[in-house]
Design an enzyme around this catalytic site. Structure first.
Site, PDB file in Angstrom:
ATOM      1  CE  LYS A 117      41.865 132.279 -34.809  1.00 47.10           C
ATOM      2  NZ  LYS A 117      41.993 133.569 -35.445  1.00 47.10           N
ATOM      3  CE  LYS A 199      48.184 130.040 -38.237  1.00 43.63           C
ATOM      4  NZ  LYS A 199      47.458 130.993 -39.071  1.00 43.63           N
ATOM      5  CE  LYS A 202      47.810 138.960 -38.825  1.00 42.36           C
ATOM      6  NZ  LYS A 202      46.442 138.449 -38.644  1.00 42.36           N
TER       7      LYS A 202
HETATM    8  P1  ATP Z   1      45.721 135.312 -36.087  1.00 44.20           P
HETATM    9  O1  ATP Z   1      46.938 134.908 -35.301  1.00 44.20           O
HETATM   10  O2  ATP Z   1      45.154 136.642 -35.695  1.00 44.20           O
HETATM   11  O3  ATP Z   1      44.688 134.230 -36.189  1.00 44.20           O
HETATM   12  P2  ATP Z   1      47.196 134.777 -38.463  1.00 44.20           P
HETATM   13  O4  ATP Z   1      48.617 135.195 -38.206  1.00 44.20           O
HETATM   14  O5  ATP Z   1      46.885 133.349 -38.451  1.00 44.20           O
HETATM   15  O6  ATP Z   1      46.224 135.591 -37.541  1.00 44.20           O
HETATM   16  P3  ATP Z   1      45.494 135.621 -40.653  1.00 44.20           P
HETATM   17  O7  ATP Z   1      45.104 137.051 -40.729  1.00 44.20           O
HETATM   18  O8  ATP Z   1      44.494 134.670 -40.114  1.00 44.20           O
HETATM   19  O9  ATP Z   1      46.857 135.445 -39.865  1.00 44.20           O
HETATM   20  O10 ATP Z   1      45.961 135.096 -42.096  1.00 44.20           O
HETATM   21  C1  ATP Z   1      46.348 135.905 -43.184  1.00 44.20           C
HETATM   22  C2  ATP Z   1      46.982 135.054 -44.249  1.00 44.20           C
HETATM   23  O11 ATP Z   1      48.266 134.579 -43.823  1.00 44.20           O
HETATM   24  C3  ATP Z   1      46.189 133.795 -44.601  1.00 44.20           C
HETATM   25  O12 ATP Z   1      46.238 133.609 -45.998  1.00 44.20           O
HETATM   26  C4  ATP Z   1      46.908 132.679 -43.904  1.00 44.20           C
HETATM   27  O13 ATP Z   1      46.761 131.446 -44.567  1.00 44.20           O
HETATM   28  C5  ATP Z   1      48.343 133.169 -43.976  1.00 44.20           C
HETATM   29  N1  ATP Z   1      49.142 132.642 -42.870  1.00 44.20           N
HETATM   30  C6  ATP Z   1      48.911 132.871 -41.560  1.00 44.20           C
HETATM   31  N2  ATP Z   1      49.845 132.268 -40.798  1.00 44.20           N
HETATM   32  C7  ATP Z   1      50.680 131.621 -41.660  1.00 44.20           C
HETATM   33  C8  ATP Z   1      51.842 130.820 -41.488  1.00 44.20           C
HETATM   34  N3  ATP Z   1      52.326 130.552 -40.286  1.00 44.20           N
HETATM   35  N4  ATP Z   1      52.454 130.319 -42.581  1.00 44.20           N
HETATM   36  C9  ATP Z   1      51.968 130.581 -43.819  1.00 44.20           C
HETATM   37  N5  ATP Z   1      50.875 131.342 -44.051  1.00 44.20           N
HETATM   38  C10 ATP Z   1      50.231 131.872 -42.994  1.00 44.20           C
END
Ligand code: ATP
Ligand code: LTN
Length: 333
Positions: A117, A199, A202
């Site tokens: 980040k 990964k 969102k």
């Molecule tokens: P951002 O893009 O805003 O960093 P994010 O999509 O990575 O957000 P988070 O809110 O950080 O999502 O994560 C919420 C949950 O979803 C966490 O438990 C994280 O491990 C899980 N998660 C996020 N992205 C993935 C993915 N691509 N595959 C599996 N689990 C995920």
């Protein structure tokens, strides 16, 4: 003989940084709903974590409420679990400060999410981005959670939370339960549809890289049709076939099929057919979430009642832990 054992505790959190993706759903949220019977569950919309990246206040407020409704649409039941907004329970921030005094600079410097980040948001490498995992440890330890259902990307943060708990317990005596990650076997890391080495996220700028759990079926179909695969055309799970492997994982979760079953279903057929079937299965898996969200988004008063009650329930537990910690570290209580 049947013993009435107290239920173990679960805590998890998600940032209100956008509509949840298929990755969030498969890696985390889908497991949250299924754990509500067996465990005492605490689920938080972690708005304090979200501001480590600059947010527009009006957007953040709206997204926090939308994400809360989305959690209910994904099957979280506010009558069974404490579903709340993190900033409504001030004890998280209070414990976070204390735990930061039990966390080493070097430990935080090694966190890969911080490294990722801070290179992505290089114009705003704030202290909150650095101490983010300490607040996460406070979220978990304040409820004495036994298990934390998360995707694989959070494993390192969970290990740090454990290390902080061990350190505190060693200095002050048994205080915190040591949390364990609960990471699904399938779908712990769902990859981007446009770059299967990254990964699915969102906050990705490219909306084709993720499926949001509210995308209408036509859009889901379109995104899967465009998904990056490779130049051969055999549907099989193999090293080097990142795009196909990712789609197979998604298809497997959506249908309950194993990889050998998927391979034989598509033997002799091309990727086109496979992508269509994957899109259909995902659209179908997400149908109840879409329908329930459409119903709930009109129920503003109900949502407010739920997050108010959720915060009260969470605060009662959090406040008691904080008081114990204050006492142990020598604050006048
Ligand atoms: P951002 O893009 O805003 O960093 P994010 O999509 O990575 O957000 P988070 O809110 O950080 O999502 O994560 C919420 C949950 O979803 C966490 O438990 C994280 O491990 C899980 N998660 C996020 N992205 C993935 C993915 N691509 N595959 C599996 N689990 C995920
Ligand atoms: N750091 C997590 C979100 C999060 C969390 C938590 C997850 C904040 N607090 C406590 C589990 C337990 C993320 O970025 N996905």
């Amino acid at each position: 003989m049947v013993f009435n054992m107290p239920k173990k505790t679960i805590l998890s959190g998600i940032q209100p940084t956008g509509v949840f993706t298929l990755g969030n759903y498969i890696g985390a949220i889908r497991n949250w709903a299924s754990m509500q019977e067996e465990y005492d569950c605490f689920y938080a919309i972690v708005d304090l974590h979200a501001i480590t990246v600059r947010q527009d206040p009006n957007v953040l407020r709206r997204q926090s409420l939308d994400c809360y409704a989305l959690l209910l649409a994904c099957g979280l039941d506010p009558a069974k679990s404490a579903v709340f907004i993190q900033s409504h329970v001030p004890a998280h921030s209070q414990l976070s400060w204390i735990l930061s005094c039990y966390t080493q600079f070097g430990e935080l410097s090694r966190m890969t999410q911080f490294k990722d980040k801070s290179s992505r948001y290089s114009e705003n490498i704030n202290a909150g981005l650095f101490t983010y995992p300490v607040l996460q440890a406070a979220d978990i330890l304040i409820y004495n959670a036994h298990y934390v259902p998360v995707g694989a990307d959070q494993k390192q943060h969970l290990e740090l939370a454990r290390d902080i708990a061990v350190r505190f317990n060693t200095v002050h005596g048994e205080t915190f339960t040591l949390p364990e990650p609960y990471i699904p076997k399938e779908g712990a890391k769902v990859m981007s549809l446009t770059d299967p080495t990254a990964k699915m996220s969102k906050s990705d700028d490219n909306a084709n890289s993720y499926v949001s759990i509210l995308d209408p079926p036509e859009m889901i179909m379109k995104k899967f049709k465009r998904a990056v695969t490779d130049s051969d055309s055999v549907v099989c799970y193999k090293e080097g076939k990142d795009g196909v492997n990712n789609l197979m994982t998604i298809y497997g979760v959506a249908t309950g099929m194993t990889n050998p079953q998927i391979e034989s279903e598509f033997a002799g057929k091309g990727y086109g057919d496979f992508k269509t079937k994957t899109g259909e299965a995902v659209a179908e898996m997400l149908r109840p979430v879409r329908e329930e969200y459409a119903r709930l988004s009109a129920e503003k008063d109900y949502i407010r009642d739920c997050y108010t009650a959720g915060a009260e329930r969470a605060a009662a537990v959090a406040q008691a832990t904080l008081r114990e910690v204050y006492d142990k570290i020598g604050f006048v209580v």
